[in-house]
Motif scaffolding. Structure first.
Motif, PDB file in Angstrom:
ATOM      1  N   GLN A 206       0.819  -1.213   0.000  1.00 17.24           N
ATOM      2  CA  GLN A 206       0.000   0.000   0.000  1.00 17.24           C
ATOM      3  C   GLN A 206       0.853   1.264   0.000  1.00 17.24           C
ATOM      4  O   GLN A 206       0.329   2.365   0.195  1.00 17.24           O
ATOM      5  CB  GLN A 206      -0.930  -0.006   1.218  1.00 17.24           C
TER       6      GLN A 206
ATOM      7  N   ALA B 244      -1.556   4.140  -3.285  1.00 16.78           N
ATOM      8  CA  ALA B 244      -2.484   5.209  -2.908  1.00 16.78           C
ATOM      9  C   ALA B 244      -3.916   4.856  -3.298  1.00 16.78           C
ATOM     10  O   ALA B 244      -4.862   5.061  -2.528  1.00 16.78           O
ATOM     11  CB  ALA B 244      -2.064   6.512  -3.575  1.00 16.78           C
TER      12      ALA B 244
ATOM     13  N   ARG C 264      -5.125   1.900  -1.043  1.00 23.17           N
ATOM     14  CA  ARG C 264      -5.441   2.340   0.312  1.00 23.17           C
ATOM     15  C   ARG C 264      -6.802   3.017   0.345  1.00 23.17           C
ATOM     16  O   ARG C 264      -7.603   2.791   1.264  1.00 23.17           O
ATOM     17  CB  ARG C 264      -4.366   3.321   0.814  1.00 23.17           C
ATOM     18  N   ARG C 265      -7.099   3.863  -0.677  1.00 27.85           N
ATOM     19  CA  ARG C 265      -8.370   4.584  -0.725  1.00 27.85           C
ATOM     20  C   ARG C 265      -9.544   3.629  -0.909  1.00 27.85           C
ATOM     21  O   ARG C 265     -10.551   3.702  -0.204  1.00 27.85           O
ATOM     22  CB  ARG C 265      -8.340   5.611  -1.858  1.00 27.85           C
TER      23      ARG C 265
ATOM     24  N   GLY D 297     -10.049   1.620   2.122  1.00 30.66           N
ATOM     25  CA  GLY D 297     -10.622   2.446   3.178  1.00 30.66           C
ATOM     26  C   GLY D 297     -12.125   2.584   3.017  1.00 30.66           C
ATOM     27  O   GLY D 297     -12.876   2.534   4.006  1.00 30.66           O
ATOM     28  N   ILE D 298     -12.574   2.754   1.772  1.00 35.52           N
ATOM     29  CA  ILE D 298     -14.028   2.853   1.514  1.00 35.52           C
ATOM     30  C   ILE D 298     -14.721   1.559   1.892  1.00 35.52           C
ATOM     31  O   ILE D 298     -15.759   1.546   2.566  1.00 35.52           O
ATOM     32  CB  ILE D 298     -14.277   3.188   0.028  1.00 35.52           C
TER      33      ILE D 298
END
Length: 361
Positions: free
Chosen positions: A245, A325, A328-329, A332-333
């Motif tokens: 990540q 990036a 990770r996004r 995260g969602i």
């Protein structure tokens, strides 16, 4: 049939013994190579198995083992301790496994008298007997030869650039094509020091092979046990997901991937992150330490300066940054969504779970 100094009998050649199995075997452990004796000390921490279990005959199927190691010897030292080594050098002791700890200095570069390291004295002249003298006489007679620790396997710290001793690993000294009386190559168990269970597991495999109940241990091209050193530190590290990540540590207090602060884990063959150090606990990256490549033939020169970012580390970290990036996004969602309870968990008057007994009239 010949009777050995330890009282066991040899009913043929070493190859025949390897095939039929030995009932008793000696381990001659010399730690007078260029080293700190840290491998012997580390080995005593093993619990799976413990050296005590092997010596006391508590592991089924192994031959009786007579261990001769200066740190663990029950003798008073001196000639009493040296007796089995002298017998083996004369050809009066067998079968035996020779374990060398510490790197082997080059005696040929000394111009004149002197020596780099010695083990006992010549009884006739009183002069020190060099490590090289012992290796030259014991290795060709040994049923198996084991190099314990990175100094003995690949030269280690003492063989780094600029050293005056011309140190080398045991395979460099004997030749990488060396074969013991048991038709085995040198068995290299690197580590600075050795991981306790790694060494004892390898020794146990060799002893089962000596007993005739196991095949020879599989080794990689650097003569390391393949099942222990076939994967990289990174593949077993619990910080590896942070690398994927692109989430890198900026200091040594962080639990994240340490590639940017000096860790060589992605390219080093070692199982310590999975195995731990003692009883499954510890191990360099597991406790916040970077991997400095101590199980590799290029150690230490290829990995210095130790605390600097590895060569290639900046490039790989940069390349993975956009992928990391995005991942990770997205994760995260998804993580946020999965951290919410279903909407039908309520204490209202309506049943909103979607329950629909279609099988009822």
């Amino acid at each position: 049939m010949t009777t050995t100094a330890s009282g066991s009998t040899d009913t043929g050649t070493a190859e025949t013994g390897a095939r039929r199995g030995f009932e008793e075997i000696d381990i001659l452990w010399i730690s007078e190579g260029m080293s700190c004796d840290g491998d012997t000390v580390s080995m005593t921490a093993s619990g799976q198995p413990a050296i005590e279990d092997i010596v006391q005959g508590l592991i089924p199927g192994l031959p009786k083992v007579n261990l001769h190691n200066k740190v663990l010897s029950p003798t008073l030292g001196g000639e009493s301790f040296l007796a089995p080594f002298r017998a083996a050098a004369r050809g009066d002791l067998g079968p035996f496994i020779l374990v060398i700890e510490g790197s082997v200095p080059n005696q040929n570069i000394i111009d004149g008298e002197g020596y780099w390291t010695s083990f006992g004295n010549d009884p006739e002249t009183g002069e020190p007997l060099t490590l090289n003298w012992w290796i030259d006489r014991l290795a060709p007679r040994a049923w198996a030869v084991v190099a314990a620790g990175t100094c003995a396997t690949f030269g280690g710290i003492h063989a780094m650039a600029g050293n005056p001793t011309g140190c080398m690993g045991l395979a460099d000294y004997l030749g990488w094509d060396f074969r013991s009386q048991g038709a085995l190559p040198i068995v290299n168990v690197p580590g600075c020091p050795i991981q306790p269970e790694n060494f004892m597991e390898t020794l146990t495999w060799l002893l089962y092979h000596a007993a005739g109940s196991a095949p020879p241990p599989p080794l990689d091209r650097n003569l390391r046990p393949q099942w222990l050193f076939g994967k990289t530190v990174h593949e077993g590290c619990d910080r590896a997901a942070y690398y994927e990540q692109a989430d890198f540590a900026k200091d040594y207090n962080s639990p994240k991937c340490q590639v940017r602060v000096g860790c060589w884990g992605p390219v080093v063959n070692c199982n310590v992150p999975k195995r731990g150090w003692m009883s499954g606990v510890g191990g360099c990256p597991n406790v916040g330490g970077i991997c400095i490549g101590c199980t590799m033939p290029g150690f230490p020169d290829a990995f210095m300066p130790f605390m600097d970012e590895p060569s290639g580390g900046s490039l790989s970290a940069t390349l993975i940054k956009p992928y990391g990036a995005v991942m990770r996004r997205l994760r995260g969602i998804t993580n946020y969504a999965l951290n919410r309870e279903p909407k039908w968990h309520h204490n209202g008057p309506e049943l909103t779970s979607g329950y629909n007994p279609r099988w009822r009239p």
